[in-house]
Design an enzyme around this catalytic site. Structure first.
Site, PDB file in Angstrom:
ATOM      1  N   ASP A  19      48.223  31.363  44.593  1.00  0.00           N
ATOM      2  CA  ASP A  19      46.969  30.979  43.935  1.00  0.00           C
ATOM      3  C   ASP A  19      45.859  31.816  44.577  1.00  0.00           C
ATOM      4  OD1 ASP A  19      45.069  29.479  42.397  1.00  0.00           O
ATOM      5  OD2 ASP A  19      44.680  28.186  44.116  1.00  0.00           O
ATOM      6  N   SER A  20      44.688  31.792  43.947  1.00  0.00           N
ATOM      7  CA  SER A  20      43.536  32.465  44.548  1.00  0.00           C
ATOM      8  C   SER A  20      43.198  31.857  45.907  1.00  0.00           C
ATOM      9  CB  SER A  20      42.321  32.314  43.637  1.00  0.00           C
ATOM     10  OG  SER A  20      41.984  30.944  43.524  1.00  0.00           O
ATOM     11  N   TYR A  51      38.724  33.456  41.895  1.00  0.00           N
ATOM     12  CA  TYR A  51      39.111  34.426  40.868  1.00  0.00           C
ATOM     13  C   TYR A  51      38.363  34.177  39.547  1.00  0.00           C
ATOM     14  CZ  TYR A  51      43.547  36.090  43.102  1.00  0.00           C
ATOM     15  OH  TYR A  51      44.515  36.660  43.894  1.00  0.00           O
ATOM     16  N   CYS A  84      48.121  29.295  39.444  1.00  0.00           N
ATOM     17  CA  CYS A  84      46.709  29.585  39.195  1.00  0.00           C
ATOM     18  C   CYS A  84      46.535  29.819  37.694  1.00  0.00           C
ATOM     19  CB  CYS A  84      46.325  30.838  39.987  1.00  0.00           C
ATOM     20  SG  CYS A  84      44.640  31.402  39.688  1.00  0.00           S
ATOM     21  N   CYS A 207      42.491  23.752  36.201  1.00  0.00           N
ATOM     22  CA  CYS A 207      42.408  24.605  37.390  1.00  0.00           C
ATOM     23  C   CYS A 207      43.123  23.845  38.501  1.00  0.00           C
ATOM     24  CB  CYS A 207      40.949  24.850  37.778  1.00  0.00           C
ATOM     25  SG  CYS A 207      40.737  25.616  39.406  1.00  0.00           S
ATOM     26  N   THR A 208      43.993  24.522  39.228  1.00  0.00           N
ATOM     27  CA  THR A 208      44.820  23.806  40.205  1.00  0.00           C
ATOM     28  C   THR A 208      43.994  23.251  41.368  1.00  0.00           C
ATOM     29  OG1 THR A 208      45.415  25.954  41.192  1.00  0.00           O
ATOM     30  CG2 THR A 208      46.959  25.003  39.622  1.00  0.00           C
ATOM     31  N   HIS A 209      42.817  23.820  41.617  1.00  0.00           N
ATOM     32  CA  HIS A 209      41.944  23.264  42.662  1.00  0.00           C
ATOM     33  C   HIS A 209      41.458  21.854  42.306  1.00  0.00           C
ATOM     34  CE1 HIS A 209      41.590  27.407  44.178  1.00  0.00           C
ATOM     35  NE2 HIS A 209      40.935  26.949  45.219  1.00  0.00           N
TER      36      HIS A 209
HETATM   37  N1  DGL Z   1      43.035  27.604  41.179  1.00  0.00           N
HETATM   38  C1  DGL Z   1      42.752  28.584  40.237  1.00  0.00           C
HETATM   39  C2  DGL Z   1      43.056  28.195  38.805  1.00  0.00           C
HETATM   40  O1  DGL Z   1      43.909  27.356  38.584  1.00  0.00           O
HETATM   41  C3  DGL Z   1      41.564  29.481  40.353  1.00  0.00           C
HETATM   42  C4  DGL Z   1      40.312  29.040  41.002  1.00  0.00           C
HETATM   43  C5  DGL Z   1      39.436  30.232  41.254  1.00  0.00           C
HETATM   44  O2  DGL Z   1      39.782  31.006  42.159  1.00  0.00           O
HETATM   45  O3  DGL Z   1      38.459  30.432  40.520  1.00  0.00           O
HETATM   46  O4  DGL Z   1      42.498  28.730  37.885  1.00  0.00           O
END
Ligand code: DGL
Length: 292
Positions: A19-20, A51, A84, A207-209
């Site tokens: 992931d990022s 990202y 990600c 978004c995984t975050h």
């Molecule tokens: N966790 C990432 C996603 O699922 C990206 C978050 C980011 O770096 O902007 O898109």
């Protein structure tokens, strides 16, 4: 549909996950639960996160290729999970074309499961700008036209705030306040949440975050709103692909703790690994991933 054919991989090789930053740890959590006999190597490209706000597709695709090459050369991965949404939208088609030998799983906002779950027929989707303005997402949305109403909200700055708040244990008040304020700002811009006609009753975490701010979102939206993330379906898809490739680890295998690597601050990954996966600091390492 016939099973995909991959070059035989050693079943004891690890599965790569990236992931990022630390968001993909939410997917790693689901992978470890689904595949307890597998070894995992996780790479957080935190030096280059976020990202999804303004990096652009070409940059994200270049990092995705560099990381795929690194994990293949250094760790001989037998499969790759792109944990990600932003990197999946920008580059998974290219990785698939370049590496037909590598079982590959990406993540995308879970719109189809949301359509099946929603009672009001009004679904909210939050994600990065990169994901939600991508051609891949536009195609997914078009494929569900007429099946539900979608309110789509890019959340600039939210993944970055989550990433930074991870660097501190416990998170500082200003950072926790900033994260909560971003959640409040973006969800209030989407309209009314609830289970009455016309209200958004299902929120897709694209978004995984964002899985790591579920409690904050729940406090804002109330108990009746369903939240959908992608960790578990991705883990099941990974199992299916490995099975098809004959590359699942045997049930007799005792998996070692995952190896976690970051291109960014080591303490940040260590804090996230301890807080969310109860993993010791010794699992975490600092690395550099050169461009290819
Ligand atoms: N966790 C990432 C996603 O699922 C990206 C978050 C980011 O770096 O902007 O898109």
């Amino acid at each position: 549909m016939s099973a995909p054919s991959f070059a035989a991989s050693a079943s004891d090789a690890p599965i790569g996950v990236f992931d990022s930053g630390v968001g993909g740890l939410s997917v790693l959590q689901a992978l470890r639960a689904e595949l307890p006999h597998e070894r995992f190597v996780y790479l957080a490209d935190s030096a280059n996160a976020p990202y999804g706000d303004a990096r652009g597709d070409a940059f994200v695709a270049a990092r995705t290729h560099a990381i795929t090459a690194y994990l293949s050369a250094q760790h001989h991965i037998k499969a790759l999970v792109v944990a990600c949404n932003t990197a999946t939208a920008a580059a998974i088609h290219e990785v698939r074309a370049r590496r037909p030998d590598l079982p590959l799983v990406g993540v995308e906002p879970a719109l189809k499961p949301a359509v099946a779950l929603s009672q009001t027929g009004h679904i909210g989707v939050i994600g990065t700008r990169g994901t939600l303005t991508s051609a891949k997402f536009a195609k997914l949305l078009a494929s569900l036209q007429g099946q539900a109403e979608f309110t789509v909200q890019p959340c600039d700055g939210l993944a970055h705030a989550i990433e930074r708040s991870t660097a501190q244990d416990p998170p500082s008040d200003p950072l926790a306040t900033e994260t909560r304020a971003l959640c409040a700002r973006y969800t209030s811009a989407m309209g009314r949440f609830g289970n009455k006609p016309g209200e958004i009753d299902t929120l897709v975490l694209g978004c995984t975050h964002y899985v790591f701010v579920q409690h904050e979102l729940r406090a804002l939206l109330g108990p009746q709103v369903q939240m959908i993330s992608t960790g578990e379906p991705v883990a099941r898809q990974t199992r299916r692909l490995l099975q098809a490739a004959g590359a699942l680890a045997p049930e007799s295998a005792v998996a070692a703790a995952p190896l976690l690597m970051t291109t960014g601050p080591l303490a940040q990954l260590q804090t996230a690994a301890a807080r969310w996966l109860q993993l010791p600091a010794a699992c975490c390492h600092s690395i550099a991933v050169p461009s290819v």
